[in-house]
Design a protein around this motif. Structure first.
Motif: not given
Length: 252
Positions: A31-49, A193-201
């Motif tokens: 899940h992703l909340e408003a204003g949050e930055s969430v990572g998806v970390l894994g090796e190639s082929g893990s299903g991230k994309s 990072r600047r975009i996130r701070s300025a826009t709240g995306a």
């Protein structure tokens, strides 16, 4: 209610006919909340994309749901679907592949405004494009060039500008700096990072690089073989529990 949420998502691809299948995602919930930055970390082929594409509406899950403000995006039609596609934008790994090679960079940036902001005059669109180009750190003189006439870092800034012109609530960055030199990577990440701070995306940040995820994200999910291994806090090493995650983080 989360801004954007994947609920028990699975994705199966047929291989060599219907009898053979590849299960790319298995019962994935994030899940992703408003204003949050969430990572998806894994090796190639893990299903991230694959997860990113489904999360952003570019692919459909075989099972499960993606909810945008509580609504299943598979049920969105007409204006609701257009609103979702404008609100959830993608920064791709290969920016030049995401641009029409026959367009100038000005045309690349004007096109989404022509489609989505028809209330604007041409003069207003030109002003917005030039302002946004400057905002991502490029001279407006670059707009007369074509995609193959600029560097990878410049192309990534143009794609970022194109995304920002639509004022999205969610930006999905899929390995968006992995093909760039380290110095250019740092410039693009700091720009985001600047975009996130300025826009709240909100950001869903897909990466195999734990250092980038730790620097950019509030929390993260670790993926392996199409599954979520665990969820991590901002301090990746302190919150890691599984042996695989500790191996992935290496010396962090």
């Amino acid at each position: 209610m989360s801004l954007l949420e994947a609920v028990r998502v699975g994705r199966v691809f047929p291989i060599d006919g219907p009898q053979k299948r590849f299960e790319a995602l298995k019962d994935v919930s994030i899940h992703l909340e408003a204003g949050e930055s969430v990572g998806v970390l894994g090796e190639s082929g893990s299903g991230k994309s694959t997860l990113a594409a489904i999360f952003g509406g570019l692919d459909r899950p075989t099972s499960g749901q993606v909810l945008y403000k509580g609504r299943d995006i598979a049920t969105l039609k007409g204006g609701d679907w257009k609103c979702f596609r404008q609100s959830v934008q993608y920064i791709f790994q290969d920016p030049k592949a995401a641009m029409n090679p026959y367009f100038t960079l000005r045309q690349v940036l004007m096109e989404p405004l022509k489609v989505n902001r028809k209330e604007l005059s041409k003069a207003q669109m030109v002003e917005l494009v030039e302002d946004m180009t400057a905002r991502v750190g490029l001279p407006t003189s670059i707009l007369s060039r074509h995609p193959d006439e600029v560097s990878g870092g410049q192309a990534q800034r143009i794609i970022t500008a194109r995304v920002l012109l639509l004022e999205p609530e969610v930006i999905i960055a899929d390995e968006c700096v992995s093909a760039l030199d380290l110095s250019i990577q740092a410039q693009i990440i700091n720009l985001l990072r600047r975009i996130r701070s300025a826009t709240g995306a909100s950001f869903l940040f897909i990466s195999h690089d734990a250092d980038l995820v730790r620097y950019f994200c509030d929390r993260s999910y670790v993926m392996l073989h199409g599954r979520i291994v665990e969820e991590l806090g901002q301090d990746l090493s302190a919150s890691a529990k599984s042996e695989y995650t500790r191996m992935l983080l290496g010396g962090l």
